[in-house]
Design a protein around this motif. Sequence first.
Motif, PDB file in Angstrom:
ATOM      1  N   SER A 139      71.741  42.784  77.468  1.00 51.31           N
ATOM      2  CA  SER A 139      71.998  43.456  76.595  1.00 51.31           C
ATOM      3  C   SER A 139      72.628  43.196  75.110  1.00 51.31           C
ATOM      4  N   ILE A 140      73.608  42.452  75.424  1.00 48.86           N
ATOM      5  CA  ILE A 140      73.844  41.969  74.047  1.00 48.86           C
ATOM      6  C   ILE A 140      72.902  40.477  73.531  1.00 48.86           C
ATOM      7  N   GLU A 141      71.696  40.145  73.917  1.00 48.14           N
ATOM      8  CA  GLU A 141      71.366  39.057  73.909  1.00 48.14           C
ATOM      9  C   GLU A 141      69.480  40.049  72.622  1.00 48.14           C
ATOM     10  N   ARG A 142      69.073  41.106  73.623  1.00 44.69           N
ATOM     11  CA  ARG A 142      68.249  41.800  73.064  1.00 44.69           C
ATOM     12  C   ARG A 142      68.935  42.519  71.870  1.00 44.69           C
ATOM     13  N   TRP A 143      69.840  42.776  71.703  1.00 51.04           N
ATOM     14  CA  TRP A 143      70.539  43.900  70.448  1.00 51.04           C
ATOM     15  C   TRP A 143      70.952  42.784  70.115  1.00 51.04           C
ATOM     16  N   LEU A 144      71.412  41.744  69.815  1.00 55.75           N
ATOM     17  CA  LEU A 144      71.084  40.297  68.667  1.00 55.75           C
ATOM     18  C   LEU A 144      69.567  39.707  68.409  1.00 55.75           C
ATOM     19  N   HIS A 145      68.893  39.860  69.267  1.00 58.90           N
ATOM     20  CA  HIS A 145      67.670  39.577  69.110  1.00 58.90           C
ATOM     21  C   HIS A 145      67.217  40.187  67.763  1.00 58.90           C
ATOM     22  N   MET A 146      66.851  41.496  68.006  1.00 59.11           N
ATOM     23  CA  MET A 146      66.475  42.104  67.025  1.00 59.11           C
ATOM     24  C   MET A 146      67.390  42.473  65.780  1.00 59.11           C
ATOM     25  N   SER A 147      68.921  41.773  65.878  1.00 57.42           N
ATOM     26  CA  SER A 147      69.370  42.019  64.437  1.00 57.42           C
ATOM     27  C   SER A 147      69.182  40.031  64.345  1.00 57.42           C
ATOM     28  N   ARG A 148      67.844  39.764  64.122  1.00 58.77           N
ATOM     29  CA  ARG A 148      67.590  38.106  64.203  1.00 58.77           C
ATOM     30  C   ARG A 148      68.870  36.586  64.268  1.00 58.77           C
ATOM     31  N   ARG A 149      69.256  38.028  65.523  1.00 55.10           N
ATOM     32  CA  ARG A 149      70.604  36.140  65.896  1.00 55.10           C
ATOM     33  C   ARG A 149      70.405  36.224  67.491  1.00 55.10           C
ATOM     34  N   SER A 150      71.215  35.208  67.902  1.00 59.39           N
ATOM     35  CA  SER A 150      70.679  34.491  69.138  1.00 59.39           C
ATOM     36  C   SER A 150      72.631  34.848  69.594  1.00 59.39           C
ATOM     37  N   LEU A 151      73.077  35.090  70.791  1.00 58.33           N
ATOM     38  CA  LEU A 151      74.341  34.596  71.884  1.00 58.33           C
ATOM     39  C   LEU A 151      73.770  33.400  71.932  1.00 58.33           C
ATOM     40  N   SER A 206      75.918  50.321  77.435  1.00 54.41           N
ATOM     41  CA  SER A 206      76.236  50.619  77.022  1.00 54.41           C
ATOM     42  C   SER A 206      75.775  50.778  75.296  1.00 54.41           C
ATOM     43  N   PHE A 207      76.542  50.095  74.825  1.00 61.23           N
ATOM     44  CA  PHE A 207      76.852  49.720  73.563  1.00 61.23           C
ATOM     45  C   PHE A 207      76.108  49.114  73.072  1.00 61.23           C
ATOM     46  N   ALA A 208      75.815  48.095  73.050  1.00 62.01           N
ATOM     47  CA  ALA A 208      75.063  47.036  72.817  1.00 62.01           C
ATOM     48  C   ALA A 208      72.959  47.670  73.268  1.00 62.01           C
ATOM     49  N   TYR A 209      73.138  48.821  73.773  1.00 64.76           N
ATOM     50  CA  TYR A 209      72.050  49.387  74.155  1.00 64.76           C
ATOM     51  C   TYR A 209      71.566  50.857  72.626  1.00 64.76           C
ATOM     52  N   TYR A 210      72.908  50.866  72.367  1.00 64.82           N
ATOM     53  CA  TYR A 210      73.281  52.069  71.339  1.00 64.82           C
ATOM     54  C   TYR A 210      72.211  51.309  70.212  1.00 64.82           C
ATOM     55  N   LYS A 211      72.713  50.329  70.022  1.00 69.32           N
ATOM     56  CA  LYS A 211      72.546  49.505  68.606  1.00 69.32           C
ATOM     57  C   LYS A 211      71.398  48.943  68.558  1.00 69.32           C
ATOM     58  N   LEU A 212      70.485  48.890  69.951  1.00 72.38           N
ATOM     59  CA  LEU A 212      69.464  48.514  69.877  1.00 72.38           C
ATOM     60  C   LEU A 212      68.863  49.319  69.231  1.00 72.38           C
ATOM     61  N   TYR A 213      68.649  51.246  69.590  1.00 66.74           N
ATOM     62  CA  TYR A 213      67.925  52.243  69.938  1.00 66.74           C
ATOM     63  C   TYR A 213      68.374  52.738  68.540  1.00 66.74           C
ATOM     64  N   ARG A 214      69.527  52.254  67.532  1.00 64.14           N
ATOM     65  CA  ARG A 214      70.097  52.269  66.062  1.00 64.14           C
ATOM     66  C   ARG A 214      68.344  51.465  65.863  1.00 64.14           C
ATOM     67  N   ILE A 215      68.328  50.008  65.770  1.00 62.37           N
ATOM     68  CA  ILE A 215      67.457  49.661  65.094  1.00 62.37           C
ATOM     69  C   ILE A 215      66.140  49.425  64.949  1.00 62.37           C
ATOM     70  N   ILE A 216      65.875  50.008  66.451  1.00 59.73           N
ATOM     71  CA  ILE A 216      64.461  50.625  66.291  1.00 59.73           C
ATOM     72  C   ILE A 216      65.219  52.014  66.149  1.00 59.73           C
ATOM     73  N   ARG A 217      64.781  52.743  65.758  1.00 62.23           N
ATOM     74  CA  ARG A 217      64.939  53.915  64.898  1.00 62.23           C
ATOM     75  C   ARG A 217      65.047  54.188  63.521  1.00 62.23           C
ATOM     76  N   GLN A 218      65.295  53.135  63.118  1.00 62.28           N
ATOM     77  CA  GLN A 218      65.721  52.402  61.716  1.00 62.28           C
ATOM     78  C   GLN A 218      64.276  51.886  61.256  1.00 62.28           C
ATOM     79  N   HIS A 219      63.570  50.571  62.354  1.00 65.65           N
ATOM     80  CA  HIS A 219      62.540  50.001  62.492  1.00 65.65           C
ATOM     81  C   HIS A 219      61.302  51.341  61.664  1.00 65.65           C
ATOM     82  N   GLN A 220      61.084  52.632  63.253  1.00 67.89           N
ATOM     83  CA  GLN A 220      60.179  53.523  63.533  1.00 67.89           C
ATOM     84  C   GLN A 220      60.420  54.071  61.567  1.00 67.89           C
ATOM     85  N   GLN A 221      61.629  54.585  61.449  1.00 66.60           N
ATOM     86  CA  GLN A 221      62.269  55.044  59.772  1.00 66.60           C
ATOM     87  C   GLN A 221      60.937  54.314  58.422  1.00 66.60           C
ATOM     88  N   GLN A 222      61.530  53.103  58.495  1.00 65.52           N
ATOM     89  CA  GLN A 222      60.650  52.549  57.734  1.00 65.52           C
ATOM     90  C   GLN A 222      59.482  51.980  57.418  1.00 65.52           C
TER      91      GLN A 222
END
Length: 238
Positions: A139-151, A206-222
């Motif tokens: 979950s952390i790796e997915r969140w960081l991968h969407m943020s252009r980072r890596s664990l 749960s926190f990592a997937y919440y941040k992942l949802y925020r990133i996907i939602r932001q990309h969708q709005q863009q």
Amino acid sequence: MYNKTSCFSLDNLDLRCCFAEAAEMKYKTYFSIIFASSIVFLILSPVAVVGNALILAAIWKRTFQRTRLYVLLSGLAFSDFCIGLIVQPLLALLFFLFLDESGVVDAQKNLNAYIITHVGLMSGTFFSNVELILITLLSIERWLHMSRRSLMMTPHRRCLAVTLLLVVPAFFVVSNVVQQLRRGRLGVALTIINVVVIVLCYLITSFAYYKLYRIIRQHQQQVQGNQSSQNFGQPAIN
């Protein structure tokens, strides 16, 4: 065995008979639950082994570029493979050791049950906690991968992840052994630590997937904003 009619007679109420009847019903219920669980373990064991073996073969077949996410996913599949290969057959075998026509329990059977119980429970505790940590790291790796980072970008982080995968599950195994041997304050403290670690892993996931949802939602709005700006002044397409 006591007679059920004489047990509940108003003239002769035997409490020992009532306790024996209740104990026998409780034993039969427990026996049925364990038998059903053993059958389920025997059915799911080959499914887990074959399914996760196919997943491992698909990941490491070099048909696509392997990333750190696939390494963690292969570790999760390997732990499931070990549970299906080791833990589930041992727990099913534990019941069938006592399933015979004589119903006699000798010393050798008790020794075999003791060994199988502890090996099955310790291996199950180890691999289940490995899965818990792997799911948290995924979950952390997915969140960081969407943020252009890596664990696990640096060797230090890789060593830290491997240490977590080895030390924390081993701590849970040792904790369970100590709790069985000593049930004092040390056992209570180890139980509290186990609960805290499990709750912490769930909160991090749960926190990592919440941040992942925020990133996907932001990309969708863009994307929607870019489409609306490109179609400005043009007739809308149904």
